[in-house]
Design an enzyme around this catalytic site. Structure first.
Site, short mmCIF file in Angstrom:
data_model
loop_
_atom_site.label_atom_id
_atom_site.label_comp_id
_atom_site.label_asym_id
_atom_site.label_seq_id
_atom_site.Cartn_x
_atom_site.Cartn_y
_atom_site.Cartn_z
N SER A 257 26.40 38.07 29.50
CA SER A 257 26.82 39.23 30.28
C SER A 257 25.63 40.14 30.60
O SER A 257 24.69 39.70 31.26
CB SER A 257 27.94 39.95 29.53
OG SER A 257 28.73 40.64 30.42
N LYS A 261 22.06 38.92 32.35
CA LYS A 261 21.25 39.52 33.43
C LYS A 261 19.82 39.67 32.90
O LYS A 261 18.83 39.39 33.59
CB LYS A 261 21.80 40.91 33.81
CG LYS A 261 23.30 40.95 34.16
CD LYS A 261 23.76 42.38 34.49
CE LYS A 261 25.21 42.73 34.13
NZ LYS A 261 26.28 42.07 34.79
N TRP A 348 35.86 38.75 37.25
CA TRP A 348 35.03 39.96 37.40
C TRP A 348 33.56 39.56 37.54
O TRP A 348 32.78 40.20 38.25
CB TRP A 348 35.25 40.84 36.17
CG TRP A 348 34.58 42.17 36.12
CD1 TRP A 348 33.65 42.57 35.19
CD2 TRP A 348 34.80 43.31 36.97
NE1 TRP A 348 33.28 43.87 35.42
CE2 TRP A 348 33.97 44.35 36.51
CE3 TRP A 348 35.60 43.54 38.08
CZ2 TRP A 348 33.92 45.61 37.11
CZ3 TRP A 348 35.56 44.79 38.69
CH2 TRP A 348 34.72 45.81 38.19
N HIS A 399 35.90 36.01 29.20
CA HIS A 399 34.52 36.48 29.10
C HIS A 399 34.05 36.49 27.64
O HIS A 399 34.50 37.30 26.85
CB HIS A 399 34.50 37.90 29.67
CG HIS A 399 33.15 38.49 29.86
ND1 HIS A 399 32.20 37.92 30.67
CD2 HIS A 399 32.58 39.61 29.34
CE1 HIS A 399 31.12 38.68 30.65
NE2 HIS A 399 31.32 39.70 29.85
C1 GTR Z 1 31.17 44.44 31.88
C2 GTR Z 1 30.27 44.76 33.00
C3 GTR Z 1 29.42 43.59 33.30
C4 GTR Z 1 28.89 42.92 32.04
C5 GTR Z 1 29.70 43.13 30.79
C6 GTR Z 1 29.04 42.97 29.43
O1 GTR Z 1 32.13 45.41 31.66
O2 GTR Z 1 31.01 45.18 34.08
O3 GTR Z 1 28.42 43.85 34.23
O4 GTR Z 1 27.58 43.10 31.87
O5 GTR Z 1 30.38 44.29 30.77
O6 GTR Z 1 27.85 43.11 29.23
O7 GTR Z 1 29.79 42.68 28.51
#
Ligand code: GTR
Length: 418
Positions: A257, A261, A348, A399
């Site tokens: 996540s 990045k 998402w 996620h």
């Molecule tokens: C989410 C966010 C993402 C992602 C994530 C995380 O809520 O919108 O960009 O980076 O969190 O790091 O868990």
């Protein structure tokens, strides 16, 4: 004789049939489940969750230089175009690392060569950064398999979840950082907490490494927090280069996540990483921004105003004007190995947009003669694609980063590092 031939044919039919059946099943390219699309669209009508709503867009050409010239040789990419693209990302997305001088020291603070019932050596290293009398410490935790008579490759996780998932005592185990399984495969595994480098909150860049290295007024392209975390991964790499038990040519940087990045940006800025793994990195990571699918630039700039440089705010609701898109970020890893993965319910994070970014980075891999290629359509759920130096999977579920994902990462590493 004829009877034997007949039996062989019958046997062949019996054996072949289930296989072709399985193929027909698995050959189906992944599609988001209509129920998930419906649920998310209902809950968040202001965001795009279905392909029909994706606006038409044109991606910037990764293989055209700033004056419109076509890049046709690996030399042109390596000597000039790569740097142009890198600069565009520094200026418009993640920001630039300041040139403030600093010193660093590495201290092994503990070592246990009987960790994991003797299967591994646990080494904890403090990486201390000093500048003008002030300092900051990045705590690096590293497990290396025992009984190896040569330096080992290492997976470095950029942790964004805090200590509960990365317990060095192994009292608490988590699939997010599956030490035992990685050691069993003969690889080393390391981790540092992103918050050691820069706390994950917006405080106008007073704390963390920004507080230590920023001087004077910050410019619109000054480094954000993702850039700071990526910088931290490079300091861990500095340590790996000095540890004789580690194969410095085989270091993977992994993140989930926001960590994903960061892994992509770390791999772009620091070519010592030979494998970059982005797990569900989504917006500001592997997903194409111009699709505006799921999380958008505007939304991420609002929820996380400290992650990117302030120039990135120019692209909120203005993606088509952005001089880059994320296929160009992925191309910055070439010719080194790159792995992208997504989860089927994490719309998402735009799984399809992430695959398309990878697909559109492949021409650079091909220009660099890495013999890398992936199909135009997404693979089926839970089926890994490896095409030379690039790999991808989409896992079932939400996620997260699970052992299933790590198993595919290691299969990919086996393939590119062998
Ligand atoms: C989410 C966010 C993402 C992602 C994530 C995380 O809520 O919108 O960009 O980076 O969190 O790091 O868990």
């Amino acid at each position: 004789m004829r009877k034997k031939y007949f039996l062989t044919v019958v046997l062949a039919i019996i054996i072949l049939q289930p296989a072709s059946y399985i193929d027909a099943q698995t050959a189906e390219s992944w599609q988001a489940s209509p129920a998930t699309v419906e649920k998310l669209s209902k809950n968040q009508p202001q965001f795009i969750y279905s392909e029909e709503k994706v606006p038409s867009y044109i991606l910037p050409e990764v293989l055209l230089n700033s004056s419109g010239g076509k890049i046709t040789s690996s030399k042109e990419w390596t000597d000039s175009r790569r740097n142009e693209v890198l600069e565009l990302f520094r200026e418009n997305v993640y920001g630039r690392v300041p040139e403030t001088p600093y010193t660093k020291t590495f201290t092994v603070v503990s070592e246990d060569n009987k960790a994991l019932d003797g299967a591994a050596t646990l080494r904890q290293v403090d990486i201390k950064i000093n500048s003008e009398g002030r300092s900051l410490v990045i705590h690096l935790t590293l497990f290396l398999p025992n009984n190896k008579n040569k330096p080992v490759p290492v997976f470095l996780l950029i942790d964004n979840r805090g200590p509960s998932n990365i317990d060095p005592t192994r009292q608490v185990k988590s699939e997010f950082w599956p030490v035992e399984e990685v050691i069993a495969r003969g690889y080393g595994i390391a981790v540092f907490c992103n918050a050691d480098v820069d706390p994950d909150n917006y405080d106008e860049f007073k704390n963390g490494i920004h507080g230590l290295l920023d001087r004077g007024t910050r410019t619109p392209s000054a480094w954000g927090t993702i850039s700071a975390w990526a910088w931290g991964a490079s300091r861990c790499m500095d340590y790996f280069e000095m540890d004789k038990n580690i194969d410095r040519k085989k270091i993977a940087v992994v993140g989930h996540s926001r960590g994903g990045k960061t892994a992509l940006w770390a791999g772009a800025e620091d070519q010592r990483f030979s494998l970059v793994i982005s797990n569900e990195s989504g917006c500001g990571g592997a997903a194409l921004a111009r699709r505006r699918f799921g999380e958008t630039v505007a939304r991420i700039n609002t929820s996380f105003p400290h992650w990117f440089c302030s120039n990135y705010k120019k692209w909120s609701d203005n993606e088509d004007a952005m001089p880059v898109d994320m296929h160009m970020l992925l191309a910055l890893t070439a010719p080194r190995a790159l792995y992208v993965d997504c989860a089927s319910e994490d719309l998402w994070g735009d799984p399809r947009g992430s695959y398309l970014a990878l697909l559109n980075a492949v021409p650079v891999y091909q220009l660099l003669k890495t013999n890398s290629t992936i199909p135009e359509t997404m693979p089926p759920l839970n089926k890994q694609v490896i095409g030379g130096k690039v790999g991808f999977h989409i896992r079932d579920g939400v996620h997260n980063m699970l052992l299933k994902d790590w198993t595919w990462f290691m299969d990919f590493a086996d393939s590119v590092w062998k």
